[in-house]
Design an enzyme around this catalytic site. Structure first.
Site, PDB file in Angstrom:
ATOM      1  N   TRP A   1      -0.265   0.763  14.320  1.00 41.90           N
ATOM      2  CA  TRP A   1      -0.900   1.461  13.203  1.00 41.90           C
ATOM      3  C   TRP A   1      -2.358   1.031  13.070  1.00 41.90           C
ATOM      4  CZ3 TRP A   1      -3.401  -0.307   8.849  1.00 41.90           C
ATOM      5  CH2 TRP A   1      -3.681   0.644   7.858  1.00 41.90           C
ATOM      6  N   HIS A   2      -2.630  -0.245  13.299  1.00 38.89           N
ATOM      7  CA  HIS A   2      -3.985  -0.745  13.128  1.00 38.89           C
ATOM      8  C   HIS A   2      -4.944  -0.234  14.189  1.00 38.89           C
ATOM      9  CE1 HIS A   2      -2.204  -3.603  10.280  1.00 38.89           C
ATOM     10  NE2 HIS A   2      -3.436  -3.811   9.842  1.00 38.89           N
ATOM     11  N   GLY A   3      -4.466   0.047  15.364  1.00 38.23           N
ATOM     12  CA  GLY A   3      -5.394   0.502  16.386  1.00 38.23           C
ATOM     13  C   GLY A   3      -4.686   0.971  17.640  1.00 38.23           C
TER      14      GLY A   3
END
Length: 500
Positions: A328-330
């Protein structure tokens, strides 16, 4: 529009003043217009994407309500079709704009292992600011409607404000409909005490961002951008400082967001609770980016079974949840490794708990004393900070190269040489700025430690004489003006979590 920009210093007072002057029945319309203007200041085209997410989730909520009125199996099936369709559309949008390029690259590398060349069309799309945040907020809404935990919102414009509310739009907190959507209907009148509290919290957020995070960024960016020029200990210093940079950057953003919302009468979720005072990695994650952690807990971990189906399924669920959190973060393997490591830490902690208990008993270790808690905090920080190394590196391959370079070039003598005390004169910061950074970090950790012990700074300040209170207010303002990183030659630094 960045919080730490001159534009926002004009935008926010105008929005707040007009909000309190206009009639209650049109307040939400004013905030909706202001929120879309705020978001469109980056790129007007972004508004179309946010509008699409709004229409999809709003429509899915209404359709599920209609289907839920039908009795029997047919009604349940139609409701499942609605929730499934909404989730697929939202994840599809997120995939196209955030993960498509990463997927194409990864598939190509897998086939290359077998000497197979795969031609897949790729296109370069500018990642819309905050897409992960408002997409997940919309996902949470339709899941809550499906579960019957919240009623579908019938007023499209009020729902659009829920998804686009500008203080938390681009980097959270990720709000639940049960909290924020209900507040849109509540009357919010001007309250001097509440406004003062909100502005004070915003001031603390600006202090964290401008005085601490942006100052640390100079050093960290220099080392990570030119790691071959620095020793392993200098890389270690930069990695330790990055842990505080990302905390002050994101924690500062969250405080500004919560404070700005409070000025106008809204209560947003508290996103941080002294995370670096944690004594375990699991405790760290209960106090870091709380709105996202609880989102993954409620919508991923628990539906997978949580800890209800045996130890090994619990471990599987933990690893899967944190790996997805990393993704989700990257869109990169370094983020996946970062998330997986934090899940692995918790699995390892649970597995070794009996052994650690036995050692404590055999060695007569006093677990209630302060030195033992300090030791556990340092171990937890070291583990979390090692994972931050992968988070900050420009890709997993670069991270491995940096690790190899760091271990091969410890540079102990150079690092502590008299000419290069702590390496500060070769890492972009003057001696003055370095010690301002250190003093600010000491203040930050002292405040966090006192908060953890239950100290209510706001309450203590409210009980002081008016001259002392204003001395604190002016002290905070002038600290930001004097020691903040801004001015000629400085480009307002975007908050780190804006890229997610």
């Amino acid at each position: 529009m960045l919080f730490n920009s001159f534009s926002f210093l004009i935008f926010f007072p105008i929005v707040a003043i007009v909000y309190f002057l206009i009639p209650q029945r049109i307040k939400y319309l004013w905030l909706l217009g202001a929120s879309y203007y705020f978001y469109m200041s980056w790129n007007p085209k972004y508004a179309l994407l946010m509008l699409a997410v709004t229409v999809i989730t709003y429509g899915a909520g209404l359709l599920m309500t209609v289907c839920g009125r039908k009795s029997g199996r047919r009604g349940r099936r139609l409701k499942m079709v609605c929730i499934f369709g909404g989730i697929v559309l939202l994840l599809g949008i997120l995939f196209v704009f955030k993960y498509y390029g990463f997927a194409v690259e990864s598939v190509g590398k897998v086939f290359a292992i077998f000497h197979i060349t795969v031609q897949m069309s790729a296109f370069d799309i500018l990642l819309p600011v905050g897409i992960s945040f408002y997409t997940f907020q919309g996902l949470g809404y339709i899941i809550d409607v499906y579960r019957g935990e919240t009623a579908a919102e019938k007023n499209f414009l009020r729902y659009a404000l829920f998804l686009s509310f500008f203080p938390q739009l681009v980097a959270g907190p990720i709000e639940r409909s049960k909290n924020l959507l209900n507040q849109i209907y509540e009357p919010h009148k001007f309250d001097a005490g509440r406004v003062k509290d909100g502005l004070l919290l915003m001031g603390w957020g600006f202090f964290q961002k401008l005085v601490i995070a942006d100052r640390i960024a100079i050093l960290v960016d220099e080392v990570y951008g030119n790691y071959l020029s620095y020793s392993g200990l200098q890389l270690l210093l930069a990695t330790i400082l990055f842990a505080f940079q990302i905390y002050c950057d994101f924690g500062g953003y969250s405080d500004i967001a919560v404070g700005a919302a409070r000025v106008m009468g809204f209560t947003l979720t508290k996103n941080f609770r002294s995370p670096y005072c944690a004594v375990t990695v699991s405790e760290f994650w209960r106090n870091w980016h709380i709105s996202l952690t609880t989102w993954f807990r409620d919508y991923i971990y628990i539906p997978l079974g949580g800890n209800r189906r045996g130890r090994w399924r619990k471990y599987r669920n933990l690893l899967l949840t944190f790996t997805l959190s990393g993704l989700w973060h990257g869109a990169g393997w370094n983020y996946i490794i970062w998330g997986g490591l934090n899940g692995l830490y918790q699995v390892a902690g649970d597995l070794t708990a009996p052994l650690r208990g036995l050692l404590q008993e055999k060695l007569h270790i006093r677990t209630e004393c302060g030195s033992y808690r300090l030791f556990r905090r340092l171990i937890t920080f070291a583990a979390v900070d090692f994972s931050w190394f992968f988070f900050r590196a420009d890709g997993f391959k670069i991270a491995l190269q940096m690790l190899r370079h760091g271990f091969q070039n410890i540079g102990l003598l150079t690092f502590f040489s008299q000419e290069n005390l702590l390496g500060i004169h070769t890492i972009g910061l003057s001696e003055k700025n370095f010690f301002v950074m250190l003093l600010s970090l000491v203040l930050l950790m002292w405040v966090d430690n006192r908060k953890r012990r239950g100290v209510d700074f706001k309450g203590i300040l409210a009980r002081q004489n008016i001259w002392f209170r204003w001395l604190v207010y002016y002290g905070l303002i002038f600290s930001i003006l004097i020691f903040g990183i801004y001015g000629p030659g400085y480009d307002a630094s975007a908050f780190i979590y804006f890229q997610f």
